[in-house]
Design a protein around this motif. Structure first.
Motif, PDB file in Angstrom:
ATOM      1  N   GLN A 136       8.714  -0.514   2.019  1.00  0.00           N
ATOM      2  CA  GLN A 136       9.501  -0.988   2.882  1.00  0.00           C
ATOM      3  C   GLN A 136      10.345  -0.496   3.340  1.00  0.00           C
ATOM      4  OE1 GLN A 136       8.507  -5.277   1.815  1.00  0.00           O
ATOM      5  NE2 GLN A 136       6.750  -5.390   2.728  1.00  0.00           N
ATOM      6  N   ARG A 137      11.950  -0.695   2.722  1.00  0.00           N
ATOM      7  CA  ARG A 137      13.060   0.275   2.620  1.00  0.00           C
ATOM      8  C   ARG A 137      13.342   1.524   2.929  1.00  0.00           C
ATOM      9  NH1 ARG A 137      15.927  -1.906  -2.644  1.00  0.00           N
ATOM     10  NH2 ARG A 137      16.359  -3.994  -1.952  1.00  0.00           N
ATOM     11  N   GLN A 138      12.244   2.581   2.159  1.00  0.00           N
ATOM     12  CA  GLN A 138      12.223   3.881   3.057  1.00  0.00           C
ATOM     13  C   GLN A 138      11.658   3.551   4.306  1.00  0.00           C
ATOM     14  OE1 GLN A 138      13.452   6.621   1.907  1.00  0.00           O
ATOM     15  NE2 GLN A 138      14.612   5.529   0.379  1.00  0.00           N
ATOM     16  N   ALA A 139      10.239   3.135   4.473  1.00  0.00           N
ATOM     17  CA  ALA A 139       9.584   3.115   5.893  1.00  0.00           C
ATOM     18  C   ALA A 139      10.642   2.196   7.097  1.00  0.00           C
ATOM     19  CB  ALA A 139       8.602   2.579   6.034  1.00  0.00           C
ATOM     20  N   ARG A 140      10.994   1.735   6.272  1.00  0.00           N
ATOM     21  CA  ARG A 140      12.294   0.890   8.077  1.00  0.00           C
ATOM     22  C   ARG A 140      13.043   1.492   8.034  1.00  0.00           C
ATOM     23  NH1 ARG A 140      10.150  -5.591   6.006  1.00  0.00           N
ATOM     24  NH2 ARG A 140       7.367  -4.868   6.415  1.00  0.00           N
ATOM     25  N   ARG A 141      13.858   2.732   7.637  1.00  0.00           N
ATOM     26  CA  ARG A 141      15.573   2.578   7.462  1.00  0.00           C
ATOM     27  C   ARG A 141      15.671   3.794   9.096  1.00  0.00           C
ATOM     28  NH1 ARG A 141      13.026   7.127   5.235  1.00  0.00           N
ATOM     29  NH2 ARG A 141      13.528   8.905   6.155  1.00  0.00           N
TER      30      ARG A 141
END
Length: 138
Positions: free
Chosen positions: A56-61
């Motif tokens: 989620q962190r990588q995708a939502r950056r």
């Protein structure tokens, strides 16, 4: 809250391998006690949650560009782990419990890869929060 870290390669893949390896270790091998099997299973679940959070962190950056090379690498690595888990499942020499965990890992890695791609595409195509919150002059 918006993620400010830059794109990373290795955290998603590393967590995926740690979760999978721990899950296989929980059911494979010699004489495990029930306690150690349950403990390793819970550890694998915790690492799976950490994997989901990192995806989620990588995708939502947000960044200046769209789809980056790191996104392609993360997607390719998750797809490779899916194929690796599938091959472990199809091996007839592996014990039945290892094959069952391999099937679950195949499903989990495939869903993780799909979720990363869909969430990243959604983030790229959605307007930035600053642009959406800016008042319009009329």
């Amino acid at each position: 809250m918006e993620e400010r870290r830059s794109a990373r390669v290795g955290t998603v893949s590393g967590l995926a391998l740690l979760a999978g390896g721990t899950a296989v270790a929980a059911v494979a091998g010699g004489a495990h006690s029930v306690f150690s099997t349950v403990l390793l299973g819970l550890l694998a679940c915790g690492m799976g949650h950490a994997l989901l959070t990192e995806i989620q962190r990588q995708a939502r950056r947000r960044g200046p560009g769209g789809w980056a090379a790191q996104d392609t690498i993360n997607t390719a690595l998750l797809a490779c782990w899916t194929v690796g888990a599938l091959s472990m499942t199809l091996l007839a020499v592996a014990p039945i419990m290892v094959r069952a965990v391999g099937a679950l890992l195949t499903l989990g890695y495939a869903l993780s890869c799909t979720y990363f791609v869909l969430e990243r595409r959604r983030t790229i195509t959605s307007p930035a929060p600053e642009a959406a919150a800016a008042p319009t002059d009329q």
